[in-house]
Design a protein around this motif. Structure first.
Motif, PDB file in Angstrom:
ATOM      1  N   UNK A 133      48.556 -17.850 -35.952  1.00 63.91           N
ATOM      2  CA  UNK A 133      48.407 -18.318 -34.620  1.00 63.91           C
ATOM      3  C   UNK A 133      49.026 -19.473 -34.245  1.00 63.91           C
ATOM      4  N   UNK A 134      48.439 -20.440 -35.044  1.00 57.31           N
ATOM      5  CA  UNK A 134      48.793 -21.770 -34.786  1.00 57.31           C
ATOM      6  C   UNK A 134      50.407 -22.130 -35.044  1.00 57.31           C
ATOM      7  N   UNK A 135      50.781 -21.456 -36.083  1.00 54.87           N
ATOM      8  CA  UNK A 135      52.315 -21.612 -36.481  1.00 54.87           C
ATOM      9  C   UNK A 135      53.143 -20.739 -35.261  1.00 54.87           C
ATOM     10  N   UNK A 136      52.550 -19.906 -34.557  1.00 53.16           N
ATOM     11  CA  UNK A 136      53.330 -19.236 -33.599  1.00 53.16           C
ATOM     12  C   UNK A 136      53.283 -20.138 -32.298  1.00 53.16           C
ATOM     13  N   UNK A 137      52.225 -20.606 -32.133  1.00 53.97           N
ATOM     14  CA  UNK A 137      52.303 -21.486 -30.909  1.00 53.97           C
ATOM     15  C   UNK A 137      52.803 -22.654 -31.083  1.00 53.97           C
ATOM     16  N   UNK A 138      53.332 -23.194 -32.142  1.00 55.57           N
ATOM     17  CA  UNK A 138      53.971 -24.403 -32.374  1.00 55.57           C
ATOM     18  C   UNK A 138      55.331 -24.258 -33.129  1.00 55.57           C
ATOM     19  N   UNK A 139      55.969 -23.282 -32.951  1.00 59.58           N
ATOM     20  CA  UNK A 139      57.294 -23.075 -33.475  1.00 59.58           C
ATOM     21  C   UNK A 139      58.263 -23.490 -32.363  1.00 59.58           C
ATOM     22  N   UNK A 182      34.739 -28.972 -27.292  1.00 61.03           N
ATOM     23  CA  UNK A 182      35.654 -29.187 -28.552  1.00 61.03           C
ATOM     24  C   UNK A 182      36.267 -27.564 -29.260  1.00 61.03           C
ATOM     25  N   UNK A 183      35.399 -26.585 -28.833  1.00 58.33           N
ATOM     26  CA  UNK A 183      35.683 -25.237 -29.410  1.00 58.33           C
ATOM     27  C   UNK A 183      37.011 -24.974 -28.617  1.00 58.33           C
ATOM     28  N   UNK A 184      36.827 -25.174 -27.279  1.00 58.92           N
ATOM     29  CA  UNK A 184      37.878 -24.840 -26.552  1.00 58.92           C
ATOM     30  C   UNK A 184      39.359 -25.621 -26.677  1.00 58.92           C
ATOM     31  N   UNK A 185      39.229 -27.027 -27.006  1.00 63.94           N
ATOM     32  CA  UNK A 185      40.275 -27.617 -27.517  1.00 63.94           C
ATOM     33  C   UNK A 185      40.846 -27.186 -28.628  1.00 63.94           C
ATOM     34  N   UNK A 186      40.227 -26.591 -29.809  1.00 64.47           N
ATOM     35  CA  UNK A 186      40.560 -26.404 -31.028  1.00 64.47           C
ATOM     36  C   UNK A 186      41.203 -25.307 -30.680  1.00 64.47           C
ATOM     37  N   UNK A 187      40.438 -24.242 -30.028  1.00 58.39           N
ATOM     38  CA  UNK A 187      41.073 -22.729 -29.735  1.00 58.39           C
ATOM     39  C   UNK A 187      42.336 -23.060 -29.110  1.00 58.39           C
ATOM     40  N   UNK A 188      42.472 -23.751 -28.326  1.00 57.47           N
ATOM     41  CA  UNK A 188      43.881 -24.032 -27.393  1.00 57.47           C
ATOM     42  C   UNK A 188      44.962 -24.343 -28.674  1.00 57.47           C
ATOM     43  N   UNK A 246      44.955 -23.684 -31.709  1.00 58.76           N
ATOM     44  CA  UNK A 246      45.224 -22.869 -32.485  1.00 58.76           C
ATOM     45  C   UNK A 246      45.963 -21.699 -31.997  1.00 58.76           C
ATOM     46  N   UNK A 247      46.223 -21.802 -30.515  1.00 52.18           N
ATOM     47  CA  UNK A 247      46.817 -20.809 -29.704  1.00 52.18           C
ATOM     48  C   UNK A 247      45.958 -19.541 -29.594  1.00 52.18           C
ATOM     49  N   UNK A 248      44.455 -19.740 -29.617  1.00 58.84           N
ATOM     50  CA  UNK A 248      43.588 -18.608 -29.434  1.00 58.84           C
ATOM     51  C   UNK A 248      43.375 -18.403 -27.841  1.00 58.84           C
ATOM     52  N   UNK A 249      43.806 -19.150 -26.987  1.00 58.23           N
ATOM     53  CA  UNK A 249      43.459 -18.975 -25.641  1.00 58.23           C
ATOM     54  C   UNK A 249      44.618 -17.892 -25.117  1.00 58.23           C
ATOM     55  N   UNK A 250      45.364 -17.536 -25.830  1.00 57.68           N
ATOM     56  CA  UNK A 250      46.091 -16.222 -25.144  1.00 57.68           C
ATOM     57  C   UNK A 250      45.984 -15.176 -26.267  1.00 57.68           C
ATOM     58  N   UNK A 251      46.331 -13.798 -25.829  1.00 58.77           N
ATOM     59  CA  UNK A 251      46.235 -12.559 -26.624  1.00 58.77           C
ATOM     60  C   UNK A 251      47.408 -12.485 -27.363  1.00 58.77           C
ATOM     61  N   UNK A 252      47.267 -11.959 -28.508  1.00 58.60           N
ATOM     62  CA  UNK A 252      48.051 -11.657 -29.404  1.00 58.60           C
ATOM     63  C   UNK A 252      48.154 -10.076 -29.856  1.00 58.60           C
ATOM     64  N   UNK A 298      37.505  -9.817 -31.113  1.00 60.22           N
ATOM     65  CA  UNK A 298      36.839 -10.778 -30.514  1.00 60.22           C
ATOM     66  C   UNK A 298      37.953 -12.189 -30.143  1.00 60.22           C
ATOM     67  N   UNK A 299      38.740 -12.577 -31.072  1.00 60.33           N
ATOM     68  CA  UNK A 299      39.537 -13.560 -30.609  1.00 60.33           C
ATOM     69  C   UNK A 299      41.070 -13.393 -30.050  1.00 60.33           C
ATOM     70  N   UNK A 300      41.090 -11.826 -29.412  1.00 55.64           N
ATOM     71  CA  UNK A 300      42.287 -11.561 -28.887  1.00 55.64           C
ATOM     72  C   UNK A 300      43.170 -10.937 -29.652  1.00 55.64           C
ATOM     73  N   UNK A 301      43.194 -10.516 -30.724  1.00 52.89           N
ATOM     74  CA  UNK A 301      44.361 -10.046 -31.508  1.00 52.89           C
ATOM     75  C   UNK A 301      43.900  -8.428 -31.429  1.00 52.89           C
ATOM     76  N   UNK A 302      44.967  -8.011 -30.690  1.00 54.09           N
ATOM     77  CA  UNK A 302      44.917  -6.449 -30.292  1.00 54.09           C
ATOM     78  C   UNK A 302      45.824  -5.840 -31.147  1.00 54.09           C
ATOM     79  N   UNK A 303      45.479  -4.634 -31.850  1.00 53.79           N
ATOM     80  CA  UNK A 303      46.360  -3.849 -32.543  1.00 53.79           C
ATOM     81  C   UNK A 303      46.934  -2.644 -31.564  1.00 53.79           C
ATOM     82  N   UNK A 304      48.105  -2.575 -31.511  1.00 54.41           N
ATOM     83  CA  UNK A 304      48.653  -1.599 -30.774  1.00 54.41           C
ATOM     84  C   UNK A 304      49.106  -0.364 -31.320  1.00 54.41           C
ATOM     85  N   UNK A 305      49.423  -0.388 -33.003  1.00 56.52           N
ATOM     86  CA  UNK A 305      49.543   0.609 -33.747  1.00 56.52           C
ATOM     87  C   UNK A 305      49.513   0.379 -35.064  1.00 56.52           C
ATOM     88  N   UNK A 306      49.453   1.432 -35.862  1.00 57.29           N
ATOM     89  CA  UNK A 306      49.712   1.475 -37.142  1.00 57.29           C
ATOM     90  C   UNK A 306      50.707   2.273 -37.713  1.00 57.29           C
TER      91      UNK A 306
END
Lengths: 208, 208
Positions: free
Chosen positions: A202-208, B69-75, B77-83, B105-113
């Protein structure tokens, strides 16, 4: 092992082993540090330095014997002996470990799984029986188990870990999303943290 | 992000995030670099240095606000958006990823296998449908997919990877036991290599 091996080299050893196994399967018998470096995305001098660390035996102009180097690294990694495992938690992660072909091929043999879910107890995962957690202490008394795989939810991890420690388990491969440390209790732990790896992506996606 | 962030810091970021999430859950609102360091088995100065890297905001004598700090690091890491994700390979690893609560929980949503096994096609894993591999190109045309999880056997990995690349996938989380690299094709890859982690444990057992 000839010399002191640093943490960084240890981290790279499984990668060497994997690439050498691939090369062997491809029928490659000799490889230069240059070609191995290209394959592993490292510089030839890094390759030579790493291999020197554990007393590897390249010859100027010939490179390394793939099978000898693989055997040597396998020995350093402790892969020239069989390891017995139990898996605590027969959910999707525990099942995945029980099915993973590389582990079985490298001599990591799962003796039993354990779970608290009555629907799972008594069933088999890849031919290995799922026991109740109540059977854990006696099982560990009666079997020589090298590694316990911890594949339970995060909120149960510490309690199960303590139970494993009480039963004399000395090595834990932890998939629960908590950091476990118990060197002071003589327990060797490797924490996996799958989420960390996904967050790196996710980090790499956000920073590419 | 304020400054250049090194690879080593990036590797540690998910650990920070995990510990800060735990602290938040425990009701801790402020933490000093000393206490965070003890928890993460790092020195306070390492903690301060890491956090300064991405412009963190500790205050002398107060430490860090856990939620900020959690919010900043989450940002970072790109975790403040859904993937959005697809999982190729609905075997035990693919299923484990589809079930893993942290990802959801961290917003990584599986659409299909996707799978080649007729016995799996048309079934559901954790409520998500398993499609045939033939449906992959059209699915990727019709859906915005951020990440493809590659959970196929090693001998199929490169072929499936090429197919994903042809279909325009730009990020791959690879569980197959081969190293995939495709930065030159504009594809971000993180290789997991579960066997490497188990071999690190085996190394530690052999050398304790």
């Amino acid at each position: 092992m000839a010399n002191y091996v640093s943490e960084a080299v240890i981290r790279r050893l499984p990668g060497y082993y994997r690439h050498l196994r691939e090369l062997e399967a491809e029928g490659v018998t000799q490889i230069s540090s240059k070609d191995l470096g290209e394959r592993m995305r490292q510089t030839p001098s890094q390759i030579r330095q790493d291999i020197n660390c554990f007393g590897g035996f390249g010859r100027q102009g010939y490179g390394y014997s793939v099978s000898e180097l693989k055997q040597e690294i396998g020995h350093v990694l402790g892969l020239d002996r069989e390891h017995t495992m139990i898996i605590v938690g027969a959910g999707s992660i525990g099942s995945a470990v029980a099915h993973y072909p590389t582990f079985i091929r490298e001599g990591f043999r799962t003796l039993a799984l354990f779970d608290t879910d009555p629907a799972r107890i008594g069933t088999s995962v890849n031919g290995v029986r799922v026991h109740s957690m109540e059977e854990l202490p006696l099982f560990l008394e009666e079997h020589a188990v090298d590694i316990a795989v911890l594949a339970v939810p995060g909120d149960a991890a510490r309690e199960v870990f303590d139970e494993l420690a009480r039963c004399g388990v000395t090595a834990v491969w932890n998939f629960a999303p908590v950091d476990l440390h118990a060197e002071e209790r003589g327990i060797t732990v490797v924490n996996v943290h799958l989420a960390d790896s996904l967050q790196t992506l996710s980090y790499k996606i956000a920073h590419r």
